[in-house]
Design a protein around this motif. Structure first.
Motif: not given
Length: 161
Positions: A53-62
């Motif tokens: 549930v998290e974008d690896g690059l930005s750290g934002l939820p996906n």
């Protein structure tokens, strides 16, 4: 089980104490290894759930996190953004620079509401209540995703529901 078998075997044939101890050590080692493997699997499962549930690059939820959050978002506003000029930025400065740009933009967008990276150069933000295109928080989110410098200009197109 093996150790118990060895302890009962002497009635048929003599068994050395050293063999019994070696069997006990083997069983104990296997038990410890099984516990360590279980612990490692539990930690890996927890980590996988976070990555899901998290974008690896930005750290934002996906996107998966957004879909889960939309269940309780009745009456809220969802704004989708697409970065303008990002492809040209990547072409001119390279993908590492593009990744760094996205990493700079993510915390700025998060300051405006519940932000999501939906993929590539697409973002979303979930705002409480009904908003329109002129809403100051929507405009602040556009500003958070905008950046310009020597030879480039990044903007954001958006739509909201």
């Amino acid at each position: 089980m093996c150790v118990l078998g060895l302890r009962g075997w002497p009635q048929f044939e003599p068994v050395d104490l050293l063999a019994t101890l070696a069997a006990a050590a083997t069983v104990a080692t296997a038990g410890v290894r099984a516990m360590l493997a279980h612990r490692e699997n539990v930690l890996l499962r927890r980590s996988s759930r976070g990555e899901a549930v998290e974008d690896g690059l930005s750290g934002l939820p996906n996107r998966r996190a957004l879909i889960a959050d939309l269940d309780g978002a009745e009456g809220d506003t969802l704004v989708f953004f697409d970065l303008d000029g990002f492809k040209e930025y990547n072409d001119a400065f390279g993908h590492h620079a593009g990744d760094a740009l996205l990493q700079r933009q993510a915390p700025r967008l998060s300051a405006e509401g519940r932000a999501y990276r939906l993929g590539g150069d697409e973002f979303g933000i979930l705002l409480s209540g009904e908003r329109d295109e002129e809403d100051p928080q929507v405009q602040a989110a556009v500003d958070a995703l905008s950046e310009h410098g020597d030879g480039f200009e990044i903007g954001a197109s958006f739509g909201l529901v």
